[in-house]
Design a protein around this motif. Structure first.
Motif, PDB file in Angstrom:
ATOM      1  N   ILE A  93      42.802  51.998 -23.826  1.00  0.00           N
ATOM      2  CA  ILE A  93      43.062  53.210 -24.603  1.00  0.00           C
ATOM      3  C   ILE A  93      43.349  52.857 -26.061  1.00  0.00           C
ATOM      4  N   ILE A  94      44.196  51.857 -26.274  1.00  0.00           N
ATOM      5  CA  ILE A  94      44.551  51.429 -27.631  1.00  0.00           C
ATOM      6  C   ILE A  94      43.325  50.897 -28.374  1.00  0.00           C
ATOM      7  N   PHE A  95      42.505  50.098 -27.678  1.00  0.00           N
ATOM      8  CA  PHE A  95      41.314  49.524 -28.296  1.00  0.00           C
ATOM      9  C   PHE A  95      40.325  50.619 -28.699  1.00  0.00           C
ATOM     10  N   MET A  96      40.038  51.557 -27.789  1.00  0.00           N
ATOM     11  CA  MET A  96      39.066  52.611 -28.086  1.00  0.00           C
ATOM     12  C   MET A  96      39.579  53.544 -29.175  1.00  0.00           C
ATOM     13  N   LEU A  97      40.866  53.867 -29.122  1.00  0.00           N
ATOM     14  CA  LEU A  97      41.446  54.753 -30.133  1.00  0.00           C
ATOM     15  C   LEU A  97      41.425  54.101 -31.509  1.00  0.00           C
ATOM     16  N   SER A  98      41.747  52.809 -31.561  1.00  0.00           N
ATOM     17  CA  SER A  98      41.740  52.077 -32.836  1.00  0.00           C
ATOM     18  C   SER A  98      40.330  52.001 -33.408  1.00  0.00           C
ATOM     19  N   SER A  99      39.357  51.728 -32.547  1.00  0.00           N
ATOM     20  CA  SER A  99      37.967  51.623 -32.995  1.00  0.00           C
ATOM     21  C   SER A  99      37.470  52.960 -33.532  1.00  0.00           C
ATOM     22  N   ALA A 100      37.779  54.041 -32.804  1.00  0.00           N
ATOM     23  CA  ALA A 100      37.375  55.374 -33.251  1.00  0.00           C
ATOM     24  C   ALA A 100      38.029  55.721 -34.591  1.00  0.00           C
ATOM     25  N   SER A 101      39.288  55.321 -34.758  1.00  0.00           N
ATOM     26  CA  SER A 101      40.020  55.605 -35.998  1.00  0.00           C
ATOM     27  C   SER A 101      39.402  54.865 -37.184  1.00  0.00           C
ATOM     28  N   MET A 102      39.060  53.600 -36.984  1.00  0.00           N
ATOM     29  CA  MET A 102      38.461  52.812 -38.069  1.00  0.00           C
ATOM     30  C   MET A 102      37.103  53.377 -38.481  1.00  0.00           C
ATOM     31  N   LEU A 103      36.312  53.786 -37.496  1.00  0.00           N
ATOM     32  CA  LEU A 103      35.018  54.404 -37.809  1.00  0.00           C
ATOM     33  C   LEU A 103      35.221  55.724 -38.547  1.00  0.00           C
ATOM     34  N   GLY A 104      36.262  56.445 -38.139  1.00  0.00           N
ATOM     35  CA  GLY A 104      36.574  57.706 -38.808  1.00  0.00           C
ATOM     36  C   GLY A 104      36.941  57.485 -40.267  1.00  0.00           C
ATOM     37  N   ILE A 105      37.729  56.452 -40.538  1.00  0.00           N
ATOM     38  CA  ILE A 105      38.120  56.133 -41.921  1.00  0.00           C
ATOM     39  C   ILE A 105      36.892  55.732 -42.739  1.00  0.00           C
ATOM     40  N   TRP A 106      35.997  54.990 -42.117  1.00  0.00           N
ATOM     41  CA  TRP A 106      34.740  54.620 -42.794  1.00  0.00           C
ATOM     42  C   TRP A 106      33.952  55.877 -43.172  1.00  0.00           C
ATOM     43  N   LEU A 107      33.917  56.826 -42.260  1.00  0.00           N
ATOM     44  CA  LEU A 107      33.184  58.066 -42.518  1.00  0.00           C
ATOM     45  C   LEU A 107      33.857  58.891 -43.613  1.00  0.00           C
ATOM     46  N   VAL A 108      35.190  58.836 -43.666  1.00  0.00           N
ATOM     47  CA  VAL A 108      35.918  59.522 -44.737  1.00  0.00           C
ATOM     48  C   VAL A 108      35.513  58.939 -46.084  1.00  0.00           C
ATOM     49  N   TYR A 109      35.395  57.615 -46.122  1.00  0.00           N
ATOM     50  CA  TYR A 109      34.958  56.929 -47.339  1.00  0.00           C
ATOM     51  C   TYR A 109      33.543  57.366 -47.726  1.00  0.00           C
ATOM     52  N   GLN A 110      32.720  57.598 -46.729  1.00  0.00           N
ATOM     53  CA  GLN A 110      31.331  58.007 -46.969  1.00  0.00           C
ATOM     54  C   GLN A 110      31.230  59.460 -47.430  1.00  0.00           C
ATOM     55  N   THR A 111      32.224  60.275 -47.076  1.00  0.00           N
ATOM     56  CA  THR A 111      32.165  61.707 -47.387  1.00  0.00           C
ATOM     57  C   THR A 111      33.322  62.112 -48.304  1.00  0.00           C
ATOM     58  N   THR A 112      34.304  62.841 -47.752  1.00  0.00           N
ATOM     59  CA  THR A 112      35.460  63.267 -48.559  1.00  0.00           C
ATOM     60  C   THR A 112      36.745  63.121 -47.749  1.00  0.00           C
ATOM     61  N   GLU A 164      25.783  67.876 -48.370  1.00  0.00           N
ATOM     62  CA  GLU A 164      26.646  67.584 -49.511  1.00  0.00           C
ATOM     63  C   GLU A 164      27.948  68.367 -49.358  1.00  0.00           C
ATOM     64  N   SER A 165      29.074  67.710 -49.648  1.00  0.00           N
ATOM     65  CA  SER A 165      30.378  68.360 -49.452  1.00  0.00           C
ATOM     66  C   SER A 165      30.510  69.647 -50.243  1.00  0.00           C
ATOM     67  N   SER A 166      29.860  69.730 -51.398  1.00  0.00           N
ATOM     68  CA  SER A 166      29.953  70.934 -52.229  1.00  0.00           C
ATOM     69  C   SER A 166      29.297  72.145 -51.563  1.00  0.00           C
ATOM     70  N   VAL A 167      28.431  71.894 -50.576  1.00  0.00           N
ATOM     71  CA  VAL A 167      27.750  72.983 -49.880  1.00  0.00           C
ATOM     72  C   VAL A 167      28.709  73.738 -48.962  1.00  0.00           C
ATOM     73  N   LEU A 168      29.664  73.016 -48.369  1.00  0.00           N
ATOM     74  CA  LEU A 168      30.593  73.626 -47.419  1.00  0.00           C
ATOM     75  C   LEU A 168      32.027  73.649 -47.922  1.00  0.00           C
ATOM     76  N   LEU A 169      32.584  72.450 -48.110  1.00  0.00           N
ATOM     77  CA  LEU A 169      34.007  72.350 -48.433  1.00  0.00           C
ATOM     78  C   LEU A 169      34.259  71.041 -49.164  1.00  0.00           C
ATOM     79  N   ASP A 170      35.025  71.111 -50.262  1.00  0.00           N
ATOM     80  CA  ASP A 170      35.279  69.891 -51.029  1.00  0.00           C
ATOM     81  C   ASP A 170      36.656  69.969 -51.672  1.00  0.00           C
ATOM     82  N   LEU A 171      37.217  68.789 -51.920  1.00  0.00           N
ATOM     83  CA  LEU A 171      38.523  68.683 -52.573  1.00  0.00           C
ATOM     84  C   LEU A 171      38.310  67.889 -53.854  1.00  0.00           C
ATOM     85  N   ILE A 172      38.552  68.526 -54.988  1.00  0.00           N
ATOM     86  CA  ILE A 172      38.305  67.894 -56.285  1.00  0.00           C
ATOM     87  C   ILE A 172      39.629  67.589 -56.974  1.00  0.00           C
TER      88      ILE A 172
END
Length: 314
Positions: A93-112, A164-172
Motif C-alpha cells: 500500500i505504501i509503495f503504490m501510494l508513494s509511486s502514484a503520488s510522485m507521478l502526480g507531482i510530475w504531472l503537476v509540474y507538467q500542467t498547473t 491548455e490550462s487557460s481553456v478550463l481552469l488556471d491559477l496565475i
C-alpha cells in the motif's frame, strides 16, 4: 508473493471502472476540444491505476480487520482463499501510494498547481473511503462519492491534462497576488457529459450494497440501501441506468457529441434485460454482475461511437 496473489489483492478485474471514465475523458478532449497530450495522458493513467489498486488493497485490509462476523473473518483472510500477511499488504500500500503520488507531482509540474488540489481531493476521498474509524464506504455517501470521484474526477482530470490550462481552469501568479481564471461553461459541459459514468459507477457500489445489505448490517456497516430501503435502492439503480441514456440524448442535442453517438440507444435492449434480472433477485453471486455488465455495455459502446466520431473532427 506471486503475481496472481497480488492481482487478487488489488482486484484487478474491478479496474475497468477507472478505465472507462479515463478513455471517455481522453476521447471527449479530442473530439470536443480537439486536443490530446500523449505524455500527460500516460502519466495520469499510470498514477490513476496505481492509486485505484491502493484503495482496493486498503479496502480488503480494512474489511478483514474490522469484520464483526467471525465466520466472515475466518473465510476472508484478506484476499479470499489465499493468505497474505498484513505486513506485506501494508508495505505494498505504501509503495503504490508513494509511486502514484510522485507521478502526480510530475504531472503537476507538467500542467498547473491546480492539479495538485484536484488530485489531492481525489486521494483524500479514495483513502478515507475505506480507512479510518468511520470509512466513507460504511456510510450512505459511498455511492455519491465513488460516482463523483471516479466518474467525474477521472473524466475531468483526463480532459484537464490534455488541454491548455487557460481553456478550463488556471491559477496565475503576479508578484504577491494570484488570480484564478476559468471557463465555467466549459467545466459545466464536461461535468454534464461525464454524468453517465458518474451514474454507472455509483450503480456498481449501489448493486454491491443492495446484495450485501443483510451481511453489512451484521457487520455494523450502514450503507445507502439501509437508509432508503431496499425497494427504493432498486428503483434508484434502474433510474441511474436509464438516466445515462437521457444524458447522451441531451449531449447530442446540445452539440457536445456527434449525432452518431445516438446509436448507443441500441444498447437499451441488453441493459433493460439485465435490469429485469436484477429486479427479480439481488444475490451477490448471481446478479451483482448486472452492474458490471451494464457499465461495460454502455461505456464500450460510447467509447466506440466517440472513436467513430473522430472521423468527423477537422
Amino acid at each position: 508473493m506471486t503475481l496472481t496473489v497480488f492481482l487478487k489483492l488489488v482486484e484487478i478485474q474491478t479496474k475497468i471502472a477507472s478505465l472507462f471514465p479515463f478513455l471517455l475523458g481522453a476521447l471527449f478532449s479530442r473530439t470536443y476540444f480537439k486536443s490530446f497530450n500523449l505524455v500527460n495522458t500516460l502519466i495520469f493513467f499510470t498514477a490513476m491505476l496505481l492509486f485505484d489498486m491502493t484503495t482496493t488493497a486498503i479496502n480488503n485490509l480494512m474489511d478483514y480487520q474490522k469484520a464483526k462476523d467471525t465466520t466472515y473473518k475466518k473465510e476472508v483472510n484478506i484476499i479470499g482463499q489465499e493468505t497474505i500477511s498484513e505486513k506485506v499488504v501494508k508495505r505494498l500500500i505504501i509503495f503504490m501510494l508513494s509511486s502514484a503520488s510522485m507521478l502526480g507531482i510530475w504531472l503537476v509540474y507538467q500542467t498547473t498547481i491546480l492539479l495538485l488540489f484536484m488530485g489531492g481531493a481525489c486521494f483524500i476521498v479514495g483513502i478515507f473511503y475505506t480507512f479510518g474509524p468511520v470509512p466513507i464506504s460504511r456510510m450512505p455517501l459511498g455511492e455519491i462519492l465513488s460516482g463523483l470521484v471516479m466518474g467525474f474526477g477521472i473524466f475531468f482530470i483526463t480532459v484537464y491534462v490534455n488541454v491548455e490550462s487557460s481553456v478550463l481552469l488556471d491559477l496565475i501568479f503576479q508578484g504577491t497576488t494570484f488570480l484564478l481564471i476559468g471557463n465555467y461553461l466549459a467545466i459545466i459541459k464536461i461535468a454534464f457529459v461525464s454524468l453517465p459514468t458518474v451514474f454507472l459507477i455509483a450503480n456498481i457500489m449501489l448493486a454491491n450494497n443492495i446484495c450485501d445489505l443483510d451481511q453489512d448490517i451484521g457487520n455494523h456497516r450502514y450503507t445507502l440501501p439501509f437508509y432508503i430501503g431496499k425497494k427504493n435502492a432498486i428503483l434508484l439503480f434502474n433510474l441511474l441506468m436509464y438516466g445515462s441514456y437521457v444524458v447522451i440524448i441531451l449531449a447530442v442535442a446540445f452539440k457536445l457529441m456527434h449525432p452518431i453517438v445516438l446509436l448507443i440507444l441500441v444498447t437499451v435492449i441488453p441493459t433493460k434485460k439485465n435490469l429485469h434480472e436484477f429486479n427479480q433477485e439481488q444475490i451477490k453471486e448471481k446478479t451483482f454482475s448486472v452492474a458490471i455488465k451494464n457499465i461495460s455495455i454502455f461505456s464500450v459502446a460510447e467509447i466506440l461511437l466517440l472513436t467513430a466520431s473522430l472521423l468527423f473532427v477537422h
